[in-house]
Motif scaffolding. Structure first.
Motif, PDB file in Angstrom:
ATOM      1  N   GLN A 227       0.823  -1.204   0.000  1.00  0.00           N
ATOM      2  CA  GLN A 227       0.000   0.000   0.000  1.00  0.00           C
ATOM      3  C   GLN A 227       0.866   1.267   0.000  1.00  0.00           C
ATOM      4  OE1 GLN A 227      -2.713  -0.273   3.286  1.00  0.00           O
ATOM      5  NE2 GLN A 227      -3.794  -2.062   2.457  1.00  0.00           N
ATOM      6  N   VAL A 228       1.960   1.211   0.749  1.00  0.00           N
ATOM      7  CA  VAL A 228       2.867   2.363   0.779  1.00  0.00           C
ATOM      8  C   VAL A 228       3.454   2.607  -0.606  1.00  0.00           C
ATOM      9  CG1 VAL A 228       5.062   3.219   1.680  1.00  0.00           C
ATOM     10  CG2 VAL A 228       3.419   2.140   3.224  1.00  0.00           C
ATOM     11  N   TYR A 229       3.935   1.555  -1.248  1.00  0.00           N
ATOM     12  CA  TYR A 229       4.528   1.707  -2.580  1.00  0.00           C
ATOM     13  C   TYR A 229       3.485   2.166  -3.594  1.00  0.00           C
ATOM     14  CZ  TYR A 229       8.438  -0.870  -0.528  1.00  0.00           C
ATOM     15  OH  TYR A 229       9.486  -1.275   0.277  1.00  0.00           O
ATOM     16  N   GLN A 230       2.253   1.667  -3.457  1.00  0.00           N
ATOM     17  CA  GLN A 230       1.183   2.113  -4.355  1.00  0.00           C
ATOM     18  C   GLN A 230       0.896   3.594  -4.154  1.00  0.00           C
ATOM     19  OE1 GLN A 230      -0.191   0.507  -6.855  1.00  0.00           O
ATOM     20  NE2 GLN A 230      -1.451   2.298  -7.359  1.00  0.00           N
ATOM     21  N   HIS A 231       0.929   4.034  -2.899  1.00  0.00           N
ATOM     22  CA  HIS A 231       0.727   5.456  -2.622  1.00  0.00           C
ATOM     23  C   HIS A 231       1.823   6.294  -3.273  1.00  0.00           C
ATOM     24  CE1 HIS A 231       0.309   8.879   0.577  1.00  0.00           C
ATOM     25  NE2 HIS A 231      -0.202   9.222  -0.587  1.00  0.00           N
ATOM     26  N   ILE A 232       3.065   5.816  -3.208  1.00  0.00           N
ATOM     27  CA  ILE A 232       4.162   6.539  -3.848  1.00  0.00           C
ATOM     28  C   ILE A 232       3.911   6.680  -5.347  1.00  0.00           C
ATOM     29  CG2 ILE A 232       6.596   6.378  -4.498  1.00  0.00           C
ATOM     30  CD1 ILE A 232       7.154   5.188  -1.752  1.00  0.00           C
ATOM     31  N   LEU A 233       3.504   5.578  -5.997  1.00  0.00           N
ATOM     32  CA  LEU A 233       3.258   5.624  -7.438  1.00  0.00           C
ATOM     33  C   LEU A 233       2.118   6.591  -7.775  1.00  0.00           C
ATOM     34  CD1 LEU A 233       3.615   1.824  -8.282  1.00  0.00           C
ATOM     35  CD2 LEU A 233       5.199   3.656  -8.889  1.00  0.00           C
ATOM     36  N   GLU A 234       1.073   6.587  -6.944  1.00  0.00           N
ATOM     37  CA  GLU A 234      -0.050   7.497  -7.187  1.00  0.00           C
ATOM     38  C   GLU A 234       0.392   8.956  -7.027  1.00  0.00           C
ATOM     39  OE1 GLU A 234      -2.939   6.205  -4.390  1.00  0.00           O
ATOM     40  OE2 GLU A 234      -3.487   4.399  -5.514  1.00  0.00           O
ATOM     41  N   GLU A 235       1.216   9.228  -6.035  1.00  0.00           N
ATOM     42  CA  GLU A 235       1.696  10.590  -5.828  1.00  0.00           C
ATOM     43  C   GLU A 235       2.584  11.041  -6.993  1.00  0.00           C
ATOM     44  OE1 GLU A 235       1.353  13.164  -3.340  1.00  0.00           O
ATOM     45  OE2 GLU A 235      -0.474  11.969  -3.258  1.00  0.00           O
ATOM     46  N   VAL A 236       3.451  10.148  -7.450  1.00  0.00           N
ATOM     47  CA  VAL A 236       4.319  10.489  -8.581  1.00  0.00           C
ATOM     48  C   VAL A 236       3.484  10.779  -9.818  1.00  0.00           C
ATOM     49  CG1 VAL A 236       6.046   9.564 -10.170  1.00  0.00           C
ATOM     50  CG2 VAL A 236       6.324   9.252  -7.707  1.00  0.00           C
ATOM     51  N   GLU A 237       2.442   9.973 -10.024  1.00  0.00           N
ATOM     52  CA  GLU A 237       1.560  10.180 -11.176  1.00  0.00           C
ATOM     53  C   GLU A 237       0.857  11.539 -11.101  1.00  0.00           C
ATOM     54  OE1 GLU A 237      -0.339   9.360 -14.773  1.00  0.00           O
ATOM     55  OE2 GLU A 237       1.287   8.267 -13.772  1.00  0.00           O
ATOM     56  N   ALA A 238       0.581  11.973  -9.861  1.00  0.00           N
ATOM     57  CA  ALA A 238      -0.128  13.240  -9.676  1.00  0.00           C
ATOM     58  C   ALA A 238       0.819  14.433  -9.552  1.00  0.00           C
ATOM     59  CB  ALA A 238      -1.013  13.147  -8.434  1.00  0.00           C
ATOM     60  N   GLY A 239       2.121  14.198  -9.699  1.00  0.00           N
ATOM     61  CA  GLY A 239       3.078  15.289  -9.642  1.00  0.00           C
ATOM     62  C   GLY A 239       3.838  15.415  -8.336  1.00  0.00           C
ATOM     63  N   GLY A 240       3.638  14.459  -7.438  1.00  0.00           N
ATOM     64  CA  GLY A 240       4.364  14.478  -6.175  1.00  0.00           C
ATOM     65  C   GLY A 240       5.696  13.751  -6.255  1.00  0.00           C
ATOM     66  N   GLN A 241       6.429  13.767  -5.167  1.00  0.00           N
ATOM     67  CA  GLN A 241       7.714  13.088  -5.080  1.00  0.00           C
ATOM     68  C   GLN A 241       7.835  12.411  -3.719  1.00  0.00           C
ATOM     69  OE1 GLN A 241       9.802  16.846  -7.147  1.00  0.00           O
ATOM     70  NE2 GLN A 241      11.271  15.224  -6.726  1.00  0.00           N
TER      71      GLN A 241
END
Length: 477
Positions: A227-241
């Motif tokens: 879930q943590v890694y999925q959250h990272i991928l979602e944030e990157v997709e939305a412009g986060g880091q």
């Protein structure tokens, strides 16, 4: 005033008040140098306050040494000071001010080229360099100052007591000392209560910064990890880091370290197994060369590489507004102050931020859970103080129950009775102002001062004759 006018923004009211207090304390003719702790939460603008104070000291003809715990942060401070000096120069030209001599600036680090180190050392020794920014290299015997007037210690919880004292000891008379921290170590908090440090506080939260959601997870729970890694991928997709912090550079077979994740192996595993695409992940640790670290930070700061796997080298000095996720492996291996600093790397922009603290035992997770409710450095300092103790007020220990606090404060304990201690501090200050000569003190006060072992006794049970004897000649016992 010129330096403030040169800034591209206005200082907050808290920053103005802090700068005014520091300047006032350095200007007081009280016969002893300033010793102050500048405290404010992560990102509140402590650094520019210290820069402005430093320029004032340099303008008065003295030198300033700013010591940072990492080369990454020292280099950032050097760039920041150089940029500020350039702005001051431009502003002076715009206002028609002529004959302005800007102070010389030098960077002193262990990885600097030999020629650069030699030129910096020569400039500091002859006084032509007024601003020295560096790491522990400033403590070396080869670094001497012609007229050191101010020592600034950034992230002071990262330095030991002796290290901080060695830099201040490079000048006679002793220079002013300004320490900065978003979360003071327990020793600092105890010294503050007992009067050795004055307290300069910036209370305002940085504009636009909301709280960072903090979650404590079981590091052995693979579903939670996914879930943590999925959250990272979602944030990157939305412009986060995102940051992923590991406690080791390389795996170790040493007892107590064999189950810890190392940043080099974790970077290889996550990319090899496709958990995180390789082109998204950068790597940073202290064993890399200066050029490699600069390239890794540049790629992450620009967003070209949105996920950075790192050791705690990013704990301070890295400002990436788009960073919105922080993951800390083996979080129980870090102190609360360090975790608060790491958490402060995210949530510096408009995006909501989350910090994941991964720990392997229930006891560790319970201990870390307090960070979920502690929103700022002031709360963390209190929690750290309660957990670790005050340290040795008369010596070098920075945590634990000190001999002085553990045995002498018979009627109170810290931090519960902080208000009582503040009253005692004020009473002591009043007494010392009225009675500066110890020879004029009453025997029942002078005795415990001359014989330190008396501090281990209940003073109200000590006979007056013993105190009188101590006052008469027991100082050498």
């Amino acid at each position: 005033a010129l330096a403030q006018r040169a800034l591209p923004y206005r200082l907050t009211a808290g920053q103005c008040a802090a700068l005014a207090q520091i300047q006032a304390e350095m200007g007081e003719g009280r016969g002893r140098p300033m010793a102050s702790l500048l405290q404010g939460d992560v990102g509140c603008g402590k650094t520019i306050v210290a820069f402005l104070a430093a320029l004032g000291v340099a303008g008065a003809g003295y030198q300033v040494a700013l010591m940072a715990p990492t080369e990454v942060l020292a280099e950032q401070h050097a760039r920041g000071l150089a940029a500020l000096l350039a702005r001051v120069n431009r502003r002076a030209s715009e206002e028609g001010l002529t004959g302005l001599a800007l102070p010389g600036l030098a960077l002193v680090t262990g990885s600097a080229r030999r020629g650069d180190r030699a030129r910096a050392a020569a400039g500091l020794a002859d006084g032509s360099v007024a601003l020295a920014v560096g790491t522990h290299a400033l403590l070396s015997e080869g670094t001497a100052f012609a007229r050191l007037g101010l020592v600034v210690i950034d992230e002071q919880h990262r330095f030991g007591v002796v290290q901080r004292g060695r830099l201040a000891g490079k000048a006679r008379p002793p220079p002013h000392v300004l320490s900065m921290s978003a979360t003071p170590i327990p020793r600092s908090l105890a010294l503050l209560m007992h009067g050795d440090l004055s307290h300069v506080v910036i209370r305002e939260q940085p504009p636009g910064r909301g709280p960072v959601a903090t979650r404590v997870l079981d590091s052995r729970d693979e579903a939670a990890r996914r879930q943590v890694y999925q959250h990272i991928l979602e944030e990157v997709e939305a412009g986060g880091q995102a940051y992923i912090i590991c406690p080791l550079v390389e795996e170790s077979a040493a007892p107590g370290f064999d189950d810890l994740r190392a940043v080099t192996e974790e970077h290889a595993r996550l990319t090899r197994e496709g958990v995180l695409p390789g082109h998204l992940c950068g790597l940073l640790h202290g064993r890399m060369t200066g050029e490699e670290k600069e390239a890794a930070l540049s790629a992450f700061s620009s967003g070209r590489v949105p996920v950075l796997l790192s050791t705690t080298v990013v704990e301070v000095g890295v400002d990436v507004p788009a960073a919105s996720v922080m993951v800390v492996e083996a979080a129980e291996r870090f102190g609360l102050a360090q975790l608060h600093q790491l958490r402060g790397r995210v949530g510096r922009g408009a995006r909501p931020a989350t910090c994941y603290l991964l720990a392997s035992t229930a006891a560790a997770r319970d201990k870390l859970a307090v960070l979920a409710s502690a929103r700022d450095g002031f709360e963390v300092a209190e929690l750290d103080f309660q957990a670790r103790g005050a340290g040795d007020l008369l010596g070098r220990r920075q945590s634990g129950q000190s001999r002085m606090l553990g045995s002498s404060l018979k009627a109170c304990s810290l931090p519960r009775d902080a208000a009582l201690l503040e009253q005692a501090r004020a009473a002591a200050a009043t007494f010392l102002h009225a009675n500066p000569n110890p020879l004029d003190w009453p025997p029942d006060l002078l005795g415990p001062v001359l014989r330190h072992q008396f501090l281990d006794l209940d003073l109200h049970e000590m006979p007056s004759s013993s105190l009188g004897g101590a006052a008469g000649g027991g100082a050498a016992d």
